[in-house]
Design a protein around this motif. Sequence first.
Motif, PDB file in Angstrom:
ATOM      1  N   GLU A  71     -23.949 -45.627 -23.161  1.00 56.96           N
ATOM      2  CA  GLU A  71     -23.815 -47.102 -22.942  1.00 56.96           C
ATOM      3  C   GLU A  71     -24.550 -48.035 -23.962  1.00 56.96           C
ATOM      4  O   GLU A  71     -24.007 -49.194 -24.239  1.00 56.96           O
ATOM      5  CB  GLU A  71     -24.204 -47.613 -21.423  1.00 56.96           C
ATOM      6  CG  GLU A  71     -23.687 -48.771 -21.133  1.00 56.96           C
ATOM      7  CD  GLU A  71     -24.715 -49.242 -19.661  1.00 56.96           C
ATOM      8  OE1 GLU A  71     -24.270 -50.537 -19.304  1.00 56.96           O
ATOM      9  OE2 GLU A  71     -25.171 -48.720 -19.103  1.00 56.96           O
TER      10      GLU A  71
ATOM     11  N   LYS B  46     -20.520 -38.143 -21.362  1.00 56.00           N
ATOM     12  CA  LYS B  46     -20.104 -39.496 -20.675  1.00 56.00           C
ATOM     13  C   LYS B  46     -20.557 -40.690 -21.746  1.00 56.00           C
ATOM     14  O   LYS B  46     -21.052 -40.362 -22.642  1.00 56.00           O
ATOM     15  CB  LYS B  46     -20.816 -39.512 -19.367  1.00 56.00           C
ATOM     16  CG  LYS B  46     -22.237 -39.617 -19.493  1.00 56.00           C
ATOM     17  CD  LYS B  46     -23.148 -39.585 -18.293  1.00 56.00           C
ATOM     18  CE  LYS B  46     -24.505 -39.930 -18.426  1.00 56.00           C
ATOM     19  NZ  LYS B  46     -25.063 -40.022 -16.876  1.00 56.00           N
TER      20      LYS B  46
ATOM     21  N   SER C  84     -31.770 -38.322 -12.875  1.00 55.62           N
ATOM     22  CA  SER C  84     -30.765 -39.280 -12.968  1.00 55.62           C
ATOM     23  C   SER C  84     -29.716 -38.685 -12.132  1.00 55.62           C
ATOM     24  O   SER C  84     -29.442 -37.531 -11.741  1.00 55.62           O
ATOM     25  CB  SER C  84     -30.366 -39.259 -14.508  1.00 55.62           C
ATOM     26  OG  SER C  84     -29.918 -38.179 -14.869  1.00 55.62           O
TER      27      SER C  84
ATOM     28  N   PRO D  22     -28.774 -44.135 -20.874  1.00 56.17           N
ATOM     29  CA  PRO D  22     -27.842 -43.032 -20.952  1.00 56.17           C
ATOM     30  C   PRO D  22     -27.850 -42.048 -22.197  1.00 56.17           C
ATOM     31  O   PRO D  22     -27.630 -42.779 -23.312  1.00 56.17           O
ATOM     32  CB  PRO D  22     -26.569 -43.772 -20.526  1.00 56.17           C
ATOM     33  CG  PRO D  22     -26.902 -44.993 -19.836  1.00 56.17           C
ATOM     34  CD  PRO D  22     -28.264 -45.596 -20.607  1.00 56.17           C
ATOM     35  N   ARG D  23     -27.798 -40.997 -21.791  1.00 51.85           N
ATOM     36  CA  ARG D  23     -27.661 -39.862 -22.754  1.00 51.85           C
ATOM     37  C   ARG D  23     -29.074 -39.939 -23.768  1.00 51.85           C
ATOM     38  O   ARG D  23     -28.970 -39.317 -24.721  1.00 51.85           O
ATOM     39  CB  ARG D  23     -26.539 -40.089 -23.513  1.00 51.85           C
ATOM     40  CG  ARG D  23     -25.077 -39.779 -22.881  1.00 51.85           C
ATOM     41  CD  ARG D  23     -25.019 -38.627 -22.175  1.00 51.85           C
ATOM     42  NE  ARG D  23     -25.247 -37.480 -23.045  1.00 51.85           N
ATOM     43  CZ  ARG D  23     -25.196 -36.120 -22.453  1.00 51.85           C
ATOM     44  NH1 ARG D  23     -25.125 -35.973 -21.199  1.00 51.85           N
ATOM     45  NH2 ARG D  23     -24.990 -35.003 -23.206  1.00 51.85           N
TER      46      ARG D  23
ATOM     47  N   GLU E 251     -30.124 -33.858 -14.199  1.00 49.17           N
ATOM     48  CA  GLU E 251     -29.193 -34.579 -13.522  1.00 49.17           C
ATOM     49  C   GLU E 251     -28.885 -34.262 -12.066  1.00 49.17           C
ATOM     50  O   GLU E 251     -29.090 -32.906 -11.751  1.00 49.17           O
ATOM     51  CB  GLU E 251     -27.620 -34.410 -14.239  1.00 49.17           C
ATOM     52  CG  GLU E 251     -27.676 -35.406 -15.637  1.00 49.17           C
ATOM     53  CD  GLU E 251     -26.987 -36.489 -15.272  1.00 49.17           C
ATOM     54  OE1 GLU E 251     -26.399 -36.952 -14.196  1.00 49.17           O
ATOM     55  OE2 GLU E 251     -26.804 -37.231 -16.282  1.00 49.17           O
TER      56      GLU E 251
ATOM     57  N   ALA F 264     -29.390 -46.788 -12.342  1.00 49.24           N
ATOM     58  CA  ALA F 264     -28.533 -47.555 -12.963  1.00 49.24           C
ATOM     59  C   ALA F 264     -28.558 -48.831 -12.068  1.00 49.24           C
ATOM     60  O   ALA F 264     -28.320 -49.061 -10.835  1.00 49.24           O
ATOM     61  CB  ALA F 264     -26.996 -46.996 -12.939  1.00 49.24           C
TER      62      ALA F 264
ATOM     63  N   HIS G 269     -31.676 -47.156 -16.137  1.00 51.06           N
ATOM     64  CA  HIS G 269     -30.944 -46.189 -16.639  1.00 51.06           C
ATOM     65  C   HIS G 269     -29.591 -47.046 -17.128  1.00 51.06           C
ATOM     66  O   HIS G 269     -28.438 -46.353 -16.592  1.00 51.06           O
ATOM     67  CB  HIS G 269     -30.573 -45.114 -15.891  1.00 51.06           C
ATOM     68  CG  HIS G 269     -30.307 -43.971 -16.514  1.00 51.06           C
ATOM     69  ND1 HIS G 269     -30.443 -43.424 -17.834  1.00 51.06           N
ATOM     70  CD2 HIS G 269     -29.165 -42.983 -16.479  1.00 51.06           C
ATOM     71  CE1 HIS G 269     -30.020 -42.356 -18.204  1.00 51.06           C
ATOM     72  NE2 HIS G 269     -28.989 -42.115 -16.983  1.00 51.06           N
ATOM     73  N   GLY G 270     -29.578 -48.229 -17.836  1.00 54.06           N
ATOM     74  CA  GLY G 270     -28.212 -48.844 -18.257  1.00 54.06           C
ATOM     75  C   GLY G 270     -27.887 -49.573 -17.133  1.00 54.06           C
ATOM     76  O   GLY G 270     -28.420 -49.842 -16.003  1.00 54.06           O
TER      77      GLY G 270
ATOM     78  N   HIS H 203     -22.475 -47.429 -16.335  1.00 54.15           N
ATOM     79  CA  HIS H 203     -21.659 -46.541 -16.904  1.00 54.15           C
ATOM     80  C   HIS H 203     -20.470 -46.572 -17.101  1.00 54.15           C
ATOM     81  O   HIS H 203     -19.816 -45.725 -18.191  1.00 54.15           O
ATOM     82  CB  HIS H 203     -22.271 -45.134 -16.573  1.00 54.15           C
ATOM     83  CG  HIS H 203     -23.712 -45.162 -16.681  1.00 54.15           C
ATOM     84  ND1 HIS H 203     -24.581 -44.065 -16.161  1.00 54.15           N
ATOM     85  CD2 HIS H 203     -24.850 -46.065 -17.059  1.00 54.15           C
ATOM     86  CE1 HIS H 203     -25.570 -44.197 -16.312  1.00 54.15           C
ATOM     87  NE2 HIS H 203     -26.094 -45.472 -16.827  1.00 54.15           N
TER      88      HIS H 203
END
Length: 231
Positions: free
Chosen positions: A84, A81, A10, A117-118, A193, A39, A64-65, A68
């Motif tokens: 989302e 972070k 990511s 995300p997360r 990441e 994203a 991935h969202g 963000h």
Amino acid sequence: MDARLLVSLSGITPRTLHRCADLAAELDRRKVPLSLLYAARTGEGPVTEWVRTRARAGDSVLLHGYDHAVTPTHRTVYLGKKAEFATLPAHEARLRLIAAKAALDTAGLAVDGFAPPRWIASQGTLQALAEHGFRLCADLGAVRDLVTGEVRRARVSEFTSQSHRTETVRCFALVLAAARSARRGGLVRLGVEATDLTRPGLRQALLDAVDVALENRAFGATYGSLRAVAA
């Protein structure tokens, strides 16, 4: 049963793209594909073109969202972070997924897997994903088939802290977790990441974790391949 090794990446941006490409090349040499967490609002540019190229070569792409940087109108969860989709009700998750799918269509990416995300998705998000044709959701502790309802329990192992003082411990923990999961069978989930790749120790630890999983009879797979197996 031999384990499946899933490596997700990511945080792919123009500034980190060369490091992402370097990691992809290292994994190619090991015959381990990547699962790219994309994203939706990345937009056209070198990142999207690289993701398209990798997808054509066999990597998997997961949404991935949406964005963000935008605070959801519902309650926001901060875990380093914004997470989302962590607390969104179904109606708000639907709106974001509609916008995300439109952005993916513009980018020429066919995506039916989701990694929030997360790694945190609310029940409303899971409901909205199924309604919008997503077949899979990969969260922190499991991979969920949104068609059959099957839940495959396996926790993501990643570098969770940014403290340099604990880097050695985090590297050791990642390699140890990969070895243990591979010996147990099932899924070995490693997440990284792109910014982690700027630190040589973290980058090497990830590759060491991949190598020890392969040595313990895991084989490289993607989240997309899990859907193929289920089908």
